[in-house]
Scaffold this motif. Structure first.
Motif, mmCIF file in Angstrom:
data_model
loop_
_atom_site.group_PDB
_atom_site.id
_atom_site.type_symbol
_atom_site.label_atom_id
_atom_site.label_comp_id
_atom_site.label_asym_id
_atom_site.label_seq_id
_atom_site.Cartn_x
_atom_site.Cartn_y
_atom_site.Cartn_z
ATOM 1 N N ARG A 82 51.732 43.606 44.868
ATOM 2 C CA ARG A 82 52.630 44.753 45.038
ATOM 3 C C ARG A 82 51.846 46.049 45.222
ATOM 4 N NH1 ARG A 82 58.254 43.688 41.905
ATOM 5 N NH2 ARG A 82 58.867 41.982 43.293
ATOM 6 N N VAL A 83 50.700 46.165 44.579
ATOM 7 C CA VAL A 83 49.833 47.328 44.836
ATOM 8 C C VAL A 83 49.382 47.287 46.293
ATOM 9 C CG1 VAL A 83 47.647 48.445 44.259
ATOM 10 C CG2 VAL A 83 49.081 47.511 42.444
ATOM 11 N N TYR A 117 51.462 46.012 34.850
ATOM 12 C CA TYR A 117 52.695 46.691 35.235
ATOM 13 C C TYR A 117 53.083 46.347 36.668
ATOM 14 C CZ TYR A 117 56.102 50.361 35.894
ATOM 15 O OH TYR A 117 57.252 51.046 36.165
ATOM 16 N N LEU A 118 52.120 46.399 37.571
ATOM 17 C CA LEU A 118 52.346 46.013 38.966
ATOM 18 C C LEU A 118 51.384 44.896 39.330
ATOM 19 C CD1 LEU A 118 52.742 49.273 41.097
ATOM 20 C CD2 LEU A 118 54.408 47.476 40.787
ATOM 21 N N MET A 121 51.712 50.553 23.348
ATOM 22 C CA MET A 121 50.487 50.252 24.062
ATOM 23 C C MET A 121 50.443 48.741 24.305
ATOM 24 S SD MET A 121 46.780 51.409 22.961
ATOM 25 C CE MET A 121 45.358 50.980 23.828
ATOM 26 N N PRO A 122 50.206 48.346 25.547
ATOM 27 C CA PRO A 122 50.199 46.923 25.851
ATOM 28 C C PRO A 122 49.008 46.217 25.213
ATOM 29 C CG PRO A 122 49.850 48.221 27.844
ATOM 30 C CD PRO A 122 50.044 49.160 26.711
ATOM 31 N N GLY A 123 49.270 45.007 24.789
ATOM 32 C CA GLY A 123 48.221 44.209 24.173
ATOM 33 C C GLY A 123 47.342 43.553 25.225
ATOM 34 N N PRO A 124 46.308 42.841 24.793
ATOM 35 C CA PRO A 124 45.372 42.227 25.739
ATOM 36 C C PRO A 124 46.009 41.100 26.557
ATOM 37 C CG PRO A 124 44.818 41.618 23.484
ATOM 38 C CD PRO A 124 45.919 42.634 23.413
ATOM 39 N N ARG A 125 47.109 40.523 26.081
ATOM 40 C CA ARG A 125 47.733 39.425 26.803
ATOM 41 C C ARG A 125 48.959 39.856 27.586
ATOM 42 N NH1 ARG A 125 46.794 34.069 23.380
ATOM 43 N NH2 ARG A 125 44.872 34.733 22.416
#
Length: 152
Positions: free
Chosen positions: A14-15, A9-10, A1-5
């Motif tokens: 790019r979105v 991902y995109l 799970m990614p941390g707050p910092r």
């Protein structure tokens, strides 16, 4: 799970590029559907699709703020021109019927509208201010042209 910092991902640009790509696909479908009615009806959709493909490529490959800012302004122009053309009832359709927004043209418009906030979000500080002011200027000019009857 990614941390707050952790980084997203995109990135937002790019979105926006993916949304431009999807809108271009919608315009290519509209181009193909209208090809039977003549080139005058279908060619604008092809041109818009090619412009959006170029924007998507530019946004995907370049992280420069000028690429994002130009994409915002071009998308603003495309949205405004489509709104004027469809609402003004420009006679481009078969047998000189007014052009109407079909489902794929509406979907492409919604995708362009969805790309705008992502692209503005990709800018920071001064670039964001330029983008918002540019969109407001485009809207004001198009609204004035429509109000005075010069835009159809």
């Amino acid at each position: 799970m990614p941390g707050p910092r952790s980084r997203p991902y995109l990135p937002a640009r790019r979105v926006g590029a993916l949304l431009c790509l999807a809108a271009a696909a919608g315009d290519l479908v509209v181009f193909q559907q209208n090809l039977a009615h003549g080139l005058a009806v279908s060619l604008p959709f092809l041109v818009v699709a090619v412009v959006q493909l170029a924007l998507a490529r530019s946004l995907w490959t370049s992280s420069r703020a000028v690429a994002v800012l130009s994409a915002v302004l071009v998308l603003g122009l495309l949205i405004g021109l489509q709104a004027i053309t469809v609402r003004g009832g420009t006679a481009l359709g078969p047998r000189d019927e007014p052009l109407r927004a079909g489902p794929f043209a509406t979907l492409a418009l919604l995708l362009r509208l969805a790309a705008l906030p992502w692209l503005v979000r990709a800018l920071s500080g001064r670039g964001r201010t330029w983008a918002v002011n540019g969109l407001l200027s485009i809207g004001t000019v198009l609204w004035t042209l429509r109000l005075t009857g010069l835009a159809g």
